[in-house]
Design a protein around this motif. Structure first.
Motif, mmCIF file in Angstrom:
data_model
loop_
_atom_site.group_PDB
_atom_site.id
_atom_site.type_symbol
_atom_site.label_atom_id
_atom_site.label_comp_id
_atom_site.label_asym_id
_atom_site.label_seq_id
_atom_site.Cartn_x
_atom_site.Cartn_y
_atom_site.Cartn_z
ATOM 1 N N LYS A 50 0.824 -1.200 0.000
ATOM 2 C CA LYS A 50 0.000 0.000 0.000
ATOM 3 C C LYS A 50 0.863 1.258 0.000
ATOM 4 O O LYS A 50 0.572 2.233 -0.692
ATOM 5 C CB LYS A 50 -0.908 -0.013 1.228
ATOM 6 C CG LYS A 50 -1.824 1.203 1.317
ATOM 7 C CD LYS A 50 -2.720 1.110 2.538
ATOM 8 C CE LYS A 50 -3.629 2.349 2.622
ATOM 9 N NZ LYS A 50 -4.507 2.303 3.813
ATOM 10 N N LEU A 53 2.224 1.757 -3.507
ATOM 11 C CA LEU A 53 1.189 2.284 -4.403
ATOM 12 C C LEU A 53 0.889 3.750 -4.103
ATOM 13 O O LEU A 53 0.625 4.549 -5.013
ATOM 14 C CB LEU A 53 -0.086 1.439 -4.258
ATOM 15 C CG LEU A 53 0.005 0.010 -4.808
ATOM 16 C CD1 LEU A 53 -1.263 -0.753 -4.486
ATOM 17 C CD2 LEU A 53 0.258 0.008 -6.308
ATOM 18 N N GLN A 56 3.569 5.722 -5.759
ATOM 19 C CA GLN A 56 3.325 5.803 -7.205
ATOM 20 C C GLN A 56 2.202 6.796 -7.520
ATOM 21 O O GLN A 56 2.273 7.539 -8.501
ATOM 22 C CB GLN A 56 2.972 4.419 -7.745
ATOM 23 C CG GLN A 56 4.121 3.418 -7.683
ATOM 24 C CD GLN A 56 3.708 2.033 -8.169
ATOM 25 O OE1 GLN A 56 2.568 1.855 -8.612
ATOM 26 N NE2 GLN A 56 4.614 1.068 -8.094
ATOM 27 N N ALA A 57 1.180 6.798 -6.696
ATOM 28 C CA ALA A 57 0.068 7.730 -6.922
ATOM 29 C C ALA A 57 0.535 9.168 -6.745
ATOM 30 O O ALA A 57 0.146 10.061 -7.514
ATOM 31 C CB ALA A 57 -1.079 7.420 -5.948
ATOM 32 N N GLN A 197 -7.298 4.228 -11.329
ATOM 33 C CA GLN A 197 -7.040 2.801 -11.111
ATOM 34 C C GLN A 197 -6.321 2.557 -9.794
ATOM 35 O O GLN A 197 -6.628 1.617 -9.057
ATOM 36 C CB GLN A 197 -6.204 2.247 -12.267
ATOM 37 C CG GLN A 197 -6.956 2.201 -13.594
ATOM 38 C CD GLN A 197 -6.062 1.743 -14.734
ATOM 39 O OE1 GLN A 197 -4.871 1.530 -14.548
ATOM 40 N NE2 GLN A 197 -6.649 1.598 -15.924
ATOM 41 N N LEU A 198 -5.339 3.437 -9.472
ATOM 42 C CA LEU A 198 -4.620 3.297 -8.197
ATOM 43 C C LEU A 198 -5.560 3.506 -7.012
ATOM 44 O O LEU A 198 -5.489 2.808 -5.996
ATOM 45 C CB LEU A 198 -3.469 4.294 -8.149
ATOM 46 C CG LEU A 198 -2.265 3.970 -9.056
ATOM 47 C CD1 LEU A 198 -1.256 5.106 -9.020
ATOM 48 C CD2 LEU A 198 -1.608 2.669 -8.641
ATOM 49 N N SER A 199 -6.469 4.486 -7.128
ATOM 50 C CA SER A 199 -7.433 4.724 -6.050
ATOM 51 C C SER A 199 -8.338 3.511 -5.848
ATOM 52 O O SER A 199 -8.617 3.095 -4.727
ATOM 53 C CB SER A 199 -8.263 5.965 -6.371
ATOM 54 O OG SER A 199 -7.433 7.089 -6.465
ATOM 55 N N HIS A 201 -7.553 0.465 -6.629
ATOM 56 C CA HIS A 201 -6.731 -0.610 -6.048
ATOM 57 C C HIS A 201 -6.536 -0.377 -4.554
ATOM 58 O O HIS A 201 -6.550 -1.326 -3.761
ATOM 59 C CB HIS A 201 -5.388 -0.657 -6.769
ATOM 60 C CG HIS A 201 -4.527 -1.821 -6.350
ATOM 61 N ND1 HIS A 201 -4.864 -3.140 -6.621
ATOM 62 C CD2 HIS A 201 -3.360 -1.868 -5.658
ATOM 63 C CE1 HIS A 201 -3.934 -3.934 -6.129
ATOM 64 N NE2 HIS A 201 -3.002 -3.167 -5.534
#
Length: 233
Positions: A50, A53, A56-57, A197-199, A201
């Motif tokens: 998490k 990610l 990355q976000a 998409q990240l949100s 995920h």
């Protein structure tokens, strides 16, 4: 421990042997501890994933901001170029107006010359001595007219070439600007989709982590004590 291994040995005077019961409790506790450690490792792994990610976000959001600023700069530059092109068009219109005025003056000169020719002819008939002078003046007038026409034609050609060059440069620059704005818009759309998409995920990982925590709590909740018929030998 299998179901067949859970059969306790009975004591002599009823009930089960105490050692068998204690061994079963100890093995059950050991299995629960191992299961808890495994779940905790999985939880730590999900937490690290998490965090990655989230990094990355954040990077994607920074890229979106940078591309947004670049798009604004390109838009401002395009507006400036359009303003300069409008100023060039205005200058070209002024040059065209001057050419039209020169053409009108040339036409007036031709008209005056046409009016002067009959008078010169009559004057030549009356005074032969001035015929040479009038002829020379007529030739000079023709030379002036031809020179003026050539000058106007050259100026018209130069202005037309200049206008064509300016228009071609403006069209090329406008095409480049529109292409750059289009590419920046596409990159922004891609990054927005990546952030969405990240949100999604993140939400899925949070839900899975919450469910895993609930399972751990329910799995390792202390069971209600049940009395066991223990008879010591």
């Amino acid at each position: 421990m299998s179901a067949t291994e859970l059969q306790f040995r009975t004591a002599t005077f009823g009930g089960f042997q105490k050692q068998d019961v204690l061994s079963y409790i100890e093995s059950s506790n050991q299995a629960h501890v191992e299961k808890l450690e495994q779940l905790q490792r999985e939880r730590d792994e999900l937490a690290r994933e998490k965090e990655e990610l989230a990094a990355q976000a954040e990077q994607a959001r920074q890229q979106v901001q940078a591309l947004t600023r670049e798009k604004e700069e390109l838009t401002a530059r395009l507006a400036q170029v359009r303003k300069e092109a409008e100023a060039l068009r205005t200058g070209a219109d002024d040059q065209k107006s001057k050419l039209e005025q020169a053409a009108a003056q040339l036409a007036q000169a031709n008209a005056r010359l046409a009016q002067a020719e009959p008078a010169a002819a009559a004057y030549a008939q009356i005074k032969d001595r001035t015929a040479g002078i009038e002829l020379e003046a007529h030739c000079r007038a023709q030379e002036v007219q031809q020179a003026a026409e050539e000058k106007v034609q050259r100026a018209h050609t130069e202005v037309s070439q200049w206008l064509h060059k300016v228009q071609a440069g403006y069209d090329l620059l406008r095409s480049d600007m529109e292409g750059a704005v289009s590419r920046a818009t596409q990159e922004l759309d891609k990054l927005h989709q990546m952030v969405e998409q990240l949100s999604s995920h993140f939400d899925s990982q949070d839900e899975h982590l919450h469910k895993l925590t609930q399972d751990c709590m329910s799995e390792f909740a202390p069971p209600a004590p049940e009395p066991l018929p223990l008879n010591e030998k």
